[in-house]
Design an enzyme around this catalytic site. Structure first.
Site, short mmCIF file in Angstrom:
data_model
loop_
_atom_site.label_atom_id
_atom_site.label_comp_id
_atom_site.label_asym_id
_atom_site.label_seq_id
_atom_site.Cartn_x
_atom_site.Cartn_y
_atom_site.Cartn_z
N HIS A 287 0.89 -1.45 -0.21
CA HIS A 287 -0.06 0.43 -0.08
C HIS A 287 0.96 1.62 0.12
O HIS A 287 0.60 2.51 -0.41
CB HIS A 287 -1.62 -0.02 1.78
CG HIS A 287 -1.96 -1.25 0.91
ND1 HIS A 287 -2.85 -1.30 2.17
CD2 HIS A 287 -2.70 -1.95 0.82
CE1 HIS A 287 -3.94 -2.30 1.83
NE2 HIS A 287 -3.00 -3.06 0.80
N HIS B 196 -9.21 -2.28 -4.83
CA HIS B 196 -8.14 -2.77 -3.84
C HIS B 196 -7.30 -2.98 -5.15
O HIS B 196 -5.93 -3.60 -4.70
CB HIS B 196 -9.05 -3.09 -2.82
CG HIS B 196 -7.58 -3.08 -1.48
ND1 HIS B 196 -7.07 -1.95 -1.21
CD2 HIS B 196 -6.62 -4.15 -1.76
CE1 HIS B 196 -5.97 -2.64 -0.70
NE2 HIS B 196 -5.82 -3.55 -0.72
N ASP C 108 -3.28 -3.03 -5.57
CA ASP C 108 -2.63 -3.83 -4.92
C ASP C 108 -1.63 -3.95 -5.81
O ASP C 108 -0.16 -4.24 -6.06
CB ASP C 108 -3.08 -5.20 -4.66
CG ASP C 108 -3.36 -5.18 -2.64
OD1 ASP C 108 -2.85 -4.27 -2.13
OD2 ASP C 108 -4.06 -6.22 -2.38
N HIS D 297 -0.58 -10.71 -5.06
CA HIS D 297 0.66 -10.44 -5.15
C HIS D 297 1.18 -12.27 -5.63
O HIS D 297 2.19 -11.04 -6.06
CB HIS D 297 0.60 -10.42 -3.17
CG HIS D 297 0.13 -9.43 -2.57
ND1 HIS D 297 0.15 -8.47 -2.90
CD2 HIS D 297 -1.18 -9.58 -1.65
CE1 HIS D 297 -0.88 -7.39 -2.60
NE2 HIS D 297 -1.61 -8.38 -1.04
#
Length: 298
Positions: A80, A239, A243, A266
């Site tokens: 973030h 969001h 990411d 991720h």
């Protein structure tokens, strides 16, 4: 060509680590041109540095971590803050923290954007370099996939697919044309999220010990538990784009290209970046982007 950026002043903030649950103070310092992004854990003796580049990325389970193989330690949950730096086009900064994890704040990048803007942005007397895609690269994991392709700008096209009443055909997909301004208005305030059933299992395994309704969107089987609800109808997919912006910044530069992700996270984002770097003809580091006015992006 535009110039590299750093901070004008030193700023700090304090918060709780999402996974460790530990309070940590974060201090951000200006840095010279071509320093890059450096995280420094001052809780260790001696202090340990983590330079942002793809080889320094460690665990990508539930968050993106940086590793220092010499000392065998990591700094957790950098994505973030990295997204905020990418969003503001910051090239050089030293980030000190007195614990193992970047604080989660409200679960978005917005507090970090505000912190960086509070410090002020300063131009340096060196040209800004970009990581530019020259070939299409794609990675897959079952039905999940992620792709980077050449484009004179930076766009992100993301689709999520959760079997949950909050997610539907109208809010599972988002296309984002990146500029510093649009990042702040459309993406930076989108919060991380989780499901009640999974959260307790993760806590039992030693994760999300600092998670709460003030640092994430939480959903039970039917709806959002947070009393304030969602910040956007499609906050979840926004969001995921946040990411991805942070994960792609692990190359150490702002990216010029187009990212497309389907159920990516991720780990797959990192796998994609490594696949790109492994193909030397697929990318270049350059300060001159023909056909793209980067001053309109940053």
């Amino acid at each position: 060509m535009i110039k590299q950026r750093t901070l004008k002043n030193i700023v700090c903030t304090t918060g709780i680590g999402l996974h460790t649950g530990q309070e940590v103070t974060l201090t951000l310092y200006p840095a010279l041109a071509n320093t890059g992004i450096i995280y420094r854990r001052i809780d260790l003796n001696p202090p340990v540095d983590f330079c942002v580049n793809i080889e320094s990325v460690g665990s990508t389970f539930l968050c993106t971590c940086l590793k220092n193989n010499t000392y065998g330690v990591q700094v957790l949950t950098v994505e973030h803050l990295s997204a905020a730096q990418s969003g503001l086009g910051i090239d050089n900064i030293i980030i000190e923290l007195n614990g193992p994890e970047v604080p989660i704040m409200d679960g978005s990048a917005d507090p970090f954007v505000s912190l960086l803007l509070k410090a002020g942005i300063k131009e340096l007397n060196s040209s800004k370099n970009f990581f530019r895609l020259k070939q299409i690269v794609r990675v897959e994991d079952g039905d999940r996939w992620a792709e980077l392709r050449p484009f004179n700008g930076f766009t992100l096209d993301f689709t999520i697919d959760y079997d949950h009443p909050v997610v539907n055909m109208k809010n599972k997909h988002y296309f984002f044309n990146f500029t510093s301004k649009s990042f702040r208005s459309e993406i930076s305030s989108a919060r991380t999220f989780g499901f009640v059933d999974n959260i307790q299992k993760l806590k039992n395994c030693g994760f999300v010990l600092g998670g709460s309704l003030t640092s994430s969107v939480v959903m039970d089987k039917y709806q959002v538990v947070n009393s304030e609800g969602l910040r956007f109808n499609n906050e979840l997919v926004r969001h995921k784009i946040l990411d991805a912006v942070g994960d792609l910044f692990m190359c150490g530069y702002n990216l010029i290209g187009s990212f497309i992700g389907f159920k990516s996270g991720h780990t797959l984002n990192n796998k994609l970046l490594r696949a790109v770097l492994a193909r030397r003809k697929a990318w270049e580091i350059t300060s001159c982007i023909q056909g793209c006015d980067v001053s309109k992006i940053f």
